[in-house]
Design a protein around this motif. Structure first.
Motif, short mmCIF file in Angstrom:
data_model
loop_
_atom_site.label_atom_id
_atom_site.label_comp_id
_atom_site.label_asym_id
_atom_site.label_seq_id
_atom_site.Cartn_x
_atom_site.Cartn_y
_atom_site.Cartn_z
N LYS A 62 0.85 -1.20 0.00
CA LYS A 62 0.00 0.00 0.00
C LYS A 62 0.88 1.24 0.00
CE LYS A 62 -4.17 -1.62 2.43
NZ LYS A 62 -3.81 -3.00 2.73
N LYS A 63 0.46 2.26 -0.74
CA LYS A 63 1.12 3.55 -0.66
C LYS A 63 0.63 4.27 0.59
CE LYS A 63 1.57 4.06 -5.67
NZ LYS A 63 1.23 4.89 -6.86
N ASP A 64 1.41 5.25 1.03
CA ASP A 64 1.06 5.93 2.28
C ASP A 64 -0.33 6.56 2.21
OD1 ASP A 64 3.51 5.25 3.34
OD2 ASP A 64 4.47 7.12 2.74
N ASP A 65 -0.67 7.14 1.06
CA ASP A 65 -1.98 7.79 0.95
C ASP A 65 -3.12 6.80 0.73
OD1 ASP A 65 -1.26 7.02 -1.58
OD2 ASP A 65 -1.49 9.00 -2.49
N GLU A 66 -2.79 5.53 0.56
CA GLU A 66 -3.82 4.50 0.41
C GLU A 66 -4.18 3.83 1.73
OE1 GLU A 66 -2.66 3.04 -4.15
OE2 GLU A 66 -2.07 1.85 -2.41
N ILE A 67 -3.43 4.14 2.76
CA ILE A 67 -3.66 3.51 4.07
C ILE A 67 -4.80 4.23 4.78
CG2 ILE A 67 -2.66 3.01 6.32
CD1 ILE A 67 0.07 2.87 4.91
N ASP A 68 -5.78 3.48 5.20
CA ASP A 68 -6.90 4.03 5.97
C ASP A 68 -6.43 4.25 7.41
OD1 ASP A 68 -9.25 4.38 7.52
OD2 ASP A 68 -10.44 3.42 5.95
N VAL A 69 -6.34 5.51 7.80
CA VAL A 69 -5.82 5.85 9.13
C VAL A 69 -6.66 5.22 10.23
CG1 VAL A 69 -5.21 7.72 10.68
CG2 VAL A 69 -4.89 8.00 8.24
N LYS A 70 -7.96 5.22 10.06
CA LYS A 70 -8.84 4.67 11.09
C LYS A 70 -8.67 3.16 11.22
CE LYS A 70 -12.40 8.24 10.76
NZ LYS A 70 -13.82 8.54 10.51
N VAL A 71 -8.50 2.48 10.10
CA VAL A 71 -8.29 1.02 10.15
C VAL A 71 -6.95 0.71 10.81
CG1 VAL A 71 -8.00 -1.07 8.78
CG2 VAL A 71 -9.74 0.62 8.13
N LEU A 72 -5.93 1.48 10.45
CA LEU A 72 -4.61 1.29 11.06
C LEU A 72 -4.70 1.51 12.57
CD1 LEU A 72 -1.56 0.86 10.90
CD2 LEU A 72 -1.32 3.30 10.40
N TYR A 73 -5.40 2.54 12.97
CA TYR A 73 -5.55 2.84 14.40
C TYR A 73 -6.27 1.71 15.12
CZ TYR A 73 -7.22 4.94 18.70
OH TYR A 73 -7.51 5.17 20.03
N GLU A 74 -7.36 1.20 14.55
CA GLU A 74 -8.12 0.12 15.18
C GLU A 74 -7.27 -1.14 15.31
OE1 GLU A 74 -10.99 0.16 16.63
OE2 GLU A 74 -11.33 2.26 16.17
N ASN A 75 -6.48 -1.42 14.28
CA ASN A 75 -5.60 -2.60 14.34
C ASN A 75 -4.55 -2.45 15.45
OD1 ASN A 75 -6.86 -3.98 12.28
ND2 ASN A 75 -5.51 -3.17 10.69
N MET A 76 -3.94 -1.27 15.51
CA MET A 76 -2.93 -1.03 16.53
C MET A 76 -3.54 -1.00 17.93
SD MET A 76 -0.48 1.79 14.62
CE MET A 76 0.73 1.79 15.96
N LEU A 77 -4.74 -0.44 18.05
CA LEU A 77 -5.41 -0.38 19.34
C LEU A 77 -5.77 -1.78 19.84
CD1 LEU A 77 -6.57 1.45 21.55
CD2 LEU A 77 -8.73 1.48 20.27
N LEU A 78 -6.18 -2.64 18.94
CA LEU A 78 -6.48 -4.03 19.30
C LEU A 78 -5.26 -4.73 19.87
CD1 LEU A 78 -8.55 -6.34 19.32
CD2 LEU A 78 -7.80 -6.89 16.99
N LYS A 79 -4.11 -4.50 19.26
CA LYS A 79 -2.86 -5.09 19.76
C LYS A 79 -2.53 -4.55 21.16
CE LYS A 79 -2.26 -7.19 15.83
NZ LYS A 79 -3.53 -6.74 15.21
N LYS A 80 -2.82 -3.26 21.37
CA LYS A 80 -2.55 -2.68 22.68
C LYS A 80 -3.42 -3.33 23.76
CE LYS A 80 -3.00 1.58 25.35
NZ LYS A 80 -3.48 2.98 25.36
N ARG A 81 -4.66 -3.57 23.45
CA ARG A 81 -5.57 -4.17 24.42
C ARG A 81 -5.15 -5.60 24.80
NH1 ARG A 81 -10.93 -2.16 21.14
NH2 ARG A 81 -11.02 -0.01 21.98
N LYS A 96 -0.89 7.08 19.84
CA LYS A 96 -1.42 8.34 20.36
C LYS A 96 -1.46 9.41 19.27
CE LYS A 96 -0.56 11.67 24.08
NZ LYS A 96 0.35 12.02 25.20
N ARG A 97 -0.43 9.48 18.46
CA ARG A 97 -0.40 10.47 17.39
C ARG A 97 -1.48 10.22 16.35
NH1 ARG A 97 3.94 13.63 15.93
NH2 ARG A 97 2.46 14.26 14.30
N ILE A 98 -1.68 8.97 15.98
CA ILE A 98 -2.72 8.64 15.00
C ILE A 98 -4.10 8.97 15.56
CG2 ILE A 98 -3.82 6.75 13.73
CD1 ILE A 98 -1.07 5.45 13.53
N LYS A 99 -4.30 8.68 16.84
CA LYS A 99 -5.58 9.02 17.49
C LYS A 99 -5.82 10.53 17.42
CE LYS A 99 -9.18 8.11 20.18
NZ LYS A 99 -9.60 9.45 20.64
N SER A 100 -4.77 11.31 17.63
CA SER A 100 -4.89 12.76 17.56
C SER A 100 -5.27 13.23 16.16
CB SER A 100 -3.57 13.41 17.99
OG SER A 100 -3.63 14.81 17.87
#
Length: 217
Positions: A62-81, A96-100
């Motif tokens: 995926k190119k950087d502009d093709e990445i869905d920020v919200k999906v990336l955040y949800e995936n990373m948040l799931l790993k945190k939990r 934290k930065r992506i959430k912001s």
């Protein structure tokens, strides 16, 4: 006083004492490293399989502009939990930065996504390498460059320590050979300059990638 110190350093008693200390220190670190490695393998395997492999698969091709920020955040948040104890401060910072970015409805979030992607790619490759899996070297990745410089730094300082140890143990040979002393002096000076340069770059690296010095959100 200086002559007394030189005489003591060149004495057999000091050489025997230094040999005992070096042997004890080496044994301690080798034993500790072996035990630590056995424990770390389990942690690294979990980090690779449960955290960074799924994230890497999502970002793959995926190119950087093709990445869905919200999906990336949800995936990373799931790993945190699920795996909070296995996550670094850098991981939590990018989360934290992506959430912001999401909360502020920032449509231009490619920069933070790019940095986060570099971090995930590096951790994925590093863990594969350290666990013995095939991996791809990518010298465009700033994290990989940092890792290479870190290895060079460690090797050069081992050489520096060996020079100082040999100088103490074989002082008579060095004192009688001006050319050898100058040659070793040049090598030591080069290594110390490299150490200084590397330490400066290390501080810049820490600041730019926000591993320990974070922005006030």
């Amino acid at each position: 006083m200086e002559q007394i110190l030189i005489t003591f350093i060149q004495s057999d008693a000091f050489k025997s004492l230094l040999t005992i200390i070096l042997t004890a220190v080496t044994t301690y670190f080798v034993t500790g490293k072996t035990n630590s490695n056995k424990y770390n393998i389990n942690i690294k395997s979990l980090q690779l399989e449960k955290i960074y492999l799924p994230l890497h698969q999502y970002l793959w091709n995926k190119k950087d502009d093709e990445i869905d920020v919200k999906v990336l955040y949800e995936n990373m948040l799931l790993k945190k939990r699920k795996y909070l104890l296995y996550l670094s401060e850098t991981y939590l910072y990018y989360l934290k930065r992506i959430k912001s970015e999401i909360d502020n409805n920032n449509t231009n979030s490619c920069q933070i996504v790019k940095k986060c992607r570099l971090y995930i790619d590096y951790e994925y490759s590093r863990l594969k390498r350290e666990l013995g899996y095939p991996y791809k070297n990518d010298f465009r990745n700033s994290y990989s460059i940092f890792y290479i410089v870190k290895i060079i730094f460690s090797v050069l300082n081992v050489i520096l320590a060996l020079f100082f140890s040999s100088f103490i143990l074989l002082g008579d040979i060095y004192f009688d050979n001006d050319i050898l002393i100058k040659f070793i002096g040049y090598i030591v000076a080069v290594i110390m300059m490299f150490d200084l340069f590397t330490c400066i770059l290390y501080v810049i690296y820490k600041i730019l990638l926000y591993e320990y010095i974070h922005d006030i959100m």
